[in-house]
Design a protein around this motif. Structure first.
Motif, PDB file in Angstrom:
ATOM      1  N   GLY A 148       0.948  -1.101   0.147  1.00  0.00           N
ATOM      2  CA  GLY A 148      -0.100   0.059   0.117  1.00  0.00           C
ATOM      3  C   GLY A 148       1.062   1.497   0.101  1.00  0.00           C
ATOM      4  N   SER A 149       0.880   1.978  -1.231  1.00  0.00           N
ATOM      5  CA  SER A 149       1.723   3.510  -0.854  1.00  0.00           C
ATOM      6  C   SER A 149       0.542   4.558  -1.652  1.00  0.00           C
ATOM      7  CB  SER A 149       2.325   2.820  -1.763  1.00  0.00           C
ATOM      8  OG  SER A 149       3.420   2.104  -1.362  1.00  0.00           O
ATOM      9  N   ARG A 150       0.996   5.945  -1.406  1.00  0.00           N
ATOM     10  CA  ARG A 150       0.394   7.223  -0.888  1.00  0.00           C
ATOM     11  C   ARG A 150       1.525   7.975  -2.004  1.00  0.00           C
ATOM     12  NH1 ARG A 150      -5.049   7.714   0.049  1.00  0.00           N
ATOM     13  NH2 ARG A 150      -4.453  10.246  -1.277  1.00  0.00           N
ATOM     14  N   PHE A 151       0.850   9.039  -2.840  1.00  0.00           N
ATOM     15  CA  PHE A 151       2.252  10.245  -3.010  1.00  0.00           C
ATOM     16  C   PHE A 151       1.678  11.081  -3.384  1.00  0.00           C
ATOM     17  CE2 PHE A 151       3.676   5.560  -4.428  1.00  0.00           C
ATOM     18  CZ  PHE A 151       5.849   6.034  -3.953  1.00  0.00           C
ATOM     19  N   TRP A 152       2.338  12.363  -3.230  1.00  0.00           N
ATOM     20  CA  TRP A 152       1.542  13.526  -2.923  1.00  0.00           C
ATOM     21  C   TRP A 152       3.006  14.411  -3.877  1.00  0.00           C
ATOM     22  CZ3 TRP A 152       0.654  10.119   1.118  1.00  0.00           C
ATOM     23  CH2 TRP A 152      -0.722  10.330   1.281  1.00  0.00           C
ATOM     24  N   LEU A 153       2.552  15.136  -4.797  1.00  0.00           N
ATOM     25  CA  LEU A 153       4.142  14.930  -5.662  1.00  0.00           C
ATOM     26  C   LEU A 153       2.991  16.787  -5.583  1.00  0.00           C
ATOM     27  CD1 LEU A 153       3.997  12.744  -8.056  1.00  0.00           C
ATOM     28  CD2 LEU A 153       5.590  13.260  -5.994  1.00  0.00           C
TER      29      LEU A 153
END
Length: 281
Positions: A148-153
């Motif tokens: 499970g991974s979340r990215f904010w760019l």
């Protein structure tokens, strides 16, 4: 105010969740200084560099990691690369008539390539859903790594930054609600906070009620890996006759590095030296 180009790792005690924050200031501006990218491209390049910086933490060996966004339409390619030392470079290929509209990532692909100096090359490809790079990276880790991974760019055209949370495998979850709680709090990050606040300030603002463990930060920087030797090796692959034809037509061979705009020039005697087996003794 965040000024250092760095990757900050952290984790949450009592959970199997880790995270990273990447800040790119000088390294991002080094890329922009070498190209005249329109604003929409400059922002997309910054976001992809931030994503690549976050991914650099997974390189535990000497080698290179490349993120490519392949699109249809006026923008054909966005690409960023890093090595295990956090040294980055990036490029975009696009139609010069591109307007200032937001990029359309529909029908695009995200390609992740890992090339260790010793060992086998790996490549993973995932479709870009949700019209942004962060979602594509989350999908990749879910599908390929079962993490499970979340990215904010985020990028404002002057600085770029990225924030990642990742749920690592664990035999037993001590805090089963942690993932939903921590990702919800991360979703409240404002652009100016991620871009401008130092990592520890941001973590305190988000997670002052959590037990956050912060690790030593590692530096990020701009570096282009082009060199006279690498260009010479590439030219050698074309063969002696092909290179002689180019020199006969143009007088010399001029190669411009797409990434850093460094010009490499090869004259007749340089080509001869590429093929020592042809020289008579």
């Amino acid at each position: 105010m965040s000024s250092a180009d760095q990757l900050q790792r952290f984790s949450f005690d009592g959970t199997n969740i880790r995270g990273e924050i990447a800040h790119l200031n000088d390294s991002y501006r080094e890329v922009l200084a070498r190209h005249q990218y329109p604003a929409v491209i400059a922002r997309a390049v910054g976001e992809l560099m931030a994503a690549t910086a976050l991914m650099s933490g997974s390189l535990k060996f000497a080698g290179r990691l490349t993120l490519q966004v392949r699109l249809t339409g006026s923008v054909s390619l966005l690409q960023a690369e890093t090595n295990e030392q956090g040294q980055l470079r990036a490029i975009a290929r696009y139609d010069e008539q591109l307007g200032d509209d937001e990029l359309d990532f529909a029908n695009g692909q995200l390609v992740i390539t890992i090339e260790p100096e010793q060992g086998q090359r790996y490549q993973g490809i995932t479709a870009i859903e949700g019209n942004h790079i962060g979602q594509a990276l989350s999908d990749y880790f879910e599908q390929s790594e079962q993490l499970g991974s979340r990215f904010w760019l985020m990028c404002d055209g002057h600085s770029a930054a990225g924030f990642m949370l990742q749920k690592m495998p664990a035999a037993k979850e001590e805090d089963p609600d942690a993932w939903d709680r921590l990702t919800h709090l991360a979703s409240t990050i404002k652009e100016e906070e991620l871009l401008q606040l130092a990592s520890e300030q941001l973590l305190h603002r988000l997670y002052h009620e959590e037990d956050v463990r912060v690790y030593p930060a590692s530096a990020l920087s701009f570096l282009c890996t082009c060199s006279q030797e690498r260009i010479a090796n590439a030219l050698h692959q074309l063969g002696y006759e092909e290179l002689q034809g180019i020199i006969a037509e143009q007088g010399n061979i001029a190669i411009n590095c797409e990434f850093c705009q460094q010009l490499y020039r090869f004259e007749q005697h340089d080509v001869e030296q590429l093929f020592p087996e042809r020289q008579q003794h």
